[in-house]
Scaffold this motif. Structure first.
Motif, PDB file in Angstrom:
ATOM      1  N   ALA A   1      14.942  61.776   9.080  1.00 21.38           N
ATOM      2  CA  ALA A   1      14.886  60.329   9.332  1.00 21.38           C
ATOM      3  C   ALA A   1      16.227  59.667   9.047  1.00 21.38           C
ATOM      4  O   ALA A   1      16.686  58.812   9.810  1.00 21.38           O
ATOM      5  N   VAL A   2      16.866  60.049   7.959  1.00 18.67           N
ATOM      6  CA  VAL A   2      18.160  59.454   7.625  1.00 18.67           C
ATOM      7  C   VAL A   2      19.211  59.860   8.647  1.00 18.67           C
ATOM      8  O   VAL A   2      20.017  59.032   9.094  1.00 18.67           O
ATOM      9  N   LEU A   3      19.222  61.117   9.060  1.00 20.13           N
ATOM     10  CA  LEU A   3      20.177  61.539  10.090  1.00 20.13           C
ATOM     11  C   LEU A   3      19.972  60.733  11.367  1.00 20.13           C
ATOM     12  O   LEU A   3      20.939  60.288  11.994  1.00 20.13           O
ATOM     13  N   ALA A   4      18.722  60.535  11.747  1.00 20.38           N
ATOM     14  CA  ALA A   4      18.430  59.796  12.974  1.00 20.38           C
ATOM     15  C   ALA A   4      18.946  58.369  12.913  1.00 20.38           C
ATOM     16  O   ALA A   4      19.319  57.787  13.937  1.00 20.38           O
ATOM     17  N   ALA A   5      18.986  57.783  11.728  1.00 22.04           N
ATOM     18  CA  ALA A   5      19.462  56.405  11.583  1.00 22.04           C
ATOM     19  C   ALA A   5      20.949  56.279  11.878  1.00 22.04           C
ATOM     20  O   ALA A   5      21.431  55.190  12.203  1.00 22.04           O
ATOM     21  N   PHE A   6      21.696  57.350  11.784  1.00 23.53           N
ATOM     22  CA  PHE A   6      23.129  57.316  12.089  1.00 23.53           C
ATOM     23  C   PHE A   6      23.415  57.584  13.564  1.00 23.53           C
ATOM     24  O   PHE A   6      24.518  57.278  14.031  1.00 23.53           O
ATOM     25  N   ALA A   7      22.471  58.170  14.273  1.00 26.04           N
ATOM     26  CA  ALA A   7      22.722  58.528  15.669  1.00 26.04           C
ATOM     27  C   ALA A   7      21.416  58.417  16.442  1.00 26.04           C
ATOM     28  O   ALA A   7      20.705  59.413  16.622  1.00 26.04           O
ATOM     29  N   PRO A   8      21.078  57.222  16.902  1.00 22.94           N
ATOM     30  CA  PRO A   8      19.786  57.031  17.564  1.00 22.94           C
ATOM     31  C   PRO A   8      19.632  57.838  18.851  1.00 22.94           C
ATOM     32  O   PRO A   8      18.506  58.055  19.300  1.00 22.94           O
ATOM     33  N   ASP A   9      20.719  58.271  19.428  1.00 22.15           N
ATOM     34  CA  ASP A   9      20.638  59.065  20.652  1.00 22.15           C
ATOM     35  C   ASP A   9      20.518  60.565  20.377  1.00 22.15           C
ATOM     36  O   ASP A   9      20.378  61.358  21.317  1.00 22.15           O
ATOM     37  N   ALA A  10      20.584  60.944  19.112  1.00 23.29           N
ATOM     38  CA  ALA A  10      20.459  62.366  18.783  1.00 23.29           C
ATOM     39  C   ALA A  10      19.050  62.851  19.110  1.00 23.29           C
ATOM     40  O   ALA A  10      18.052  62.176  18.835  1.00 23.29           O
ATOM     41  N   SER A  11      18.957  64.010  19.688  1.00 25.05           N
ATOM     42  CA  SER A  11      17.662  64.572  20.070  1.00 25.05           C
ATOM     43  C   SER A  11      16.995  65.226  18.866  1.00 25.05           C
ATOM     44  O   SER A  11      17.653  65.553  17.869  1.00 25.05           O
TER      45      SER A  11
END
Length: 336
Positions: A261-271
């Motif tokens: 979840a934290v990683l996703a917050a830095f890169a919303p386009d990350a799959s």
């Protein structure tokens, strides 16, 4: 300095290095909104631990989130508790806060409950990460195969969501023939085993029938024994007790889900595949029968920021000896 036994789980996953790096990186580059679903036994808002992060029942605002079991509240606390009443500090909530995180809650008391809420999570809610810390729905070969086929259709249909499952606590080798959905081999699924207390290179094993399930279907390990969790038992005073130390892969999985979840917050386009790879590829060696890897939150975050946030000078956030090629300890630079 020796780590106090109750602090081993968080120390072993680099929580104390992960949080300050994530907070500083978030201030510099900004954070995006993330949604996490916990599909379990419900949630008990009256604990005082969920006053900060907005939460909503997957079935709609009019539906109760009450937890008649307690398990879902303890699992959700690892992700999203707000440290009210001096209890548990949720890993993702600690970094993302109310401005960047929403929690969805669903029940999984029976197969069709889980199916419905997985559809709602991946569909109308469009969550980024699902944590479903429930035991296998079937261990009979025929029923397990049918359940896995159903879960696979849902998970591949809603392929923009990352799904995190525990390996289970039956201390058995899991596969598609005897467990569902933990053994699914899909690129947007992470199955998490549990390591022993203060022994991260050892699989958690309490008895022949109680311990981390294992096998080639398990992707990674996180602490699964004597983990500090939110105090909550239905029928008791909701918030009177100190944190408990409980065991189970149910409590290992949300550590991985929080990291994603934290990683996703830095890169919303990350799959989901990129989130999964960041976590699995930046792990330390772990027990060979539960993925051969163990969660390292700070290493995963550092490499993810290098790969996905070109505007951020990662070298200014971590010590010079923090090199992904060498599995070194992470340290935050505070006076540069």
């Amino acid at each position: 300095v020796a780590t106090a036994p109750e602090r081993c789980p968080m120390a072993e996953i680099q929580y104390r290095q992960f949080v300050p790096i994530a907070l500083e990186a978030g201030q510099r580059s900004g954070l995006h909104h993330v949604s996490v679903a916990v599909i379990d036994s419900g949630l008990a808002p009256g604990t005082g631990q969920f006053d900060t992060i907005p939460f909503l029942n997957l079935r709609g605002a009019a539906q109760s989130c009450q937890d008649a079991d307690g398990h879902g509240t303890r699992v959700a606390g690892i992700i999203a508790a707000d440290n009210g009443d001096a209890a548990i500090n949720g890993i993702a909530a600690r970094v993302l806060g109310a401005n960047h995180m929403r929690l969805f809650v669903g029940e999984a008391h029976a197969l069709m409950d889980a199916v419905a809420n997985l559809v709602l999570a991946g569909g109308s809610a469009g969550v980024d990460v699902v944590n479903m810390s429930v035991g296998s729905f079937y261990d009979n070969a025929g029923w397990a195969a049918a359940a896995n086929a159903l879960f696979a259709v849902i998970i591949t249909t809603y392929h923009d969501t990352l799904y995190v499952f525990p390996s289970g606590n039956d201390d058995k080798e899991i596969g598609l023939h005897n467990t569902a959905p933990m053994a699914l081999d899909l690129d947007n699924v992470i199955t998490v085993g549990g390591t022993a207390h203060c022994a991260p290179e050892t699989r958690w094993h309490s008895s022949d029938t109680f311990g981390s399930s294992w096998g080639s279907a398990v992707d990674i390990a996180a602490p699964g024994e004597d983990v500090l969790v939110q105090y909550y038992y239905p029928g008791n005073d909701l918030s009177s007790g100190p944190p408990d130390q409980l065991s189970g892969t149910s409590y290992a999985a949300p550590m991985v889900a929080s990291t994603a979840a934290v990683l996703a917050a830095f890169a919303p386009d990350a799959s989901p595949q990129q989130l999964r790879a960041a976590i699995l590829d930046n792990a330390l060696p772990g027990p060979s029968d539960i993925g051969g890897a163990r969660l390292q939150m700070a290493l995963a975050l550092e490499q993810f920021l290098i790969d996905h946030d070109g505007s951020l000078a990662i070298s200014e956030l971590v010590d010079a000896d923090m090199n992904p090629g060498f599995r070194d300890n992470v340290g935050v630079v505070v006076n540069r």
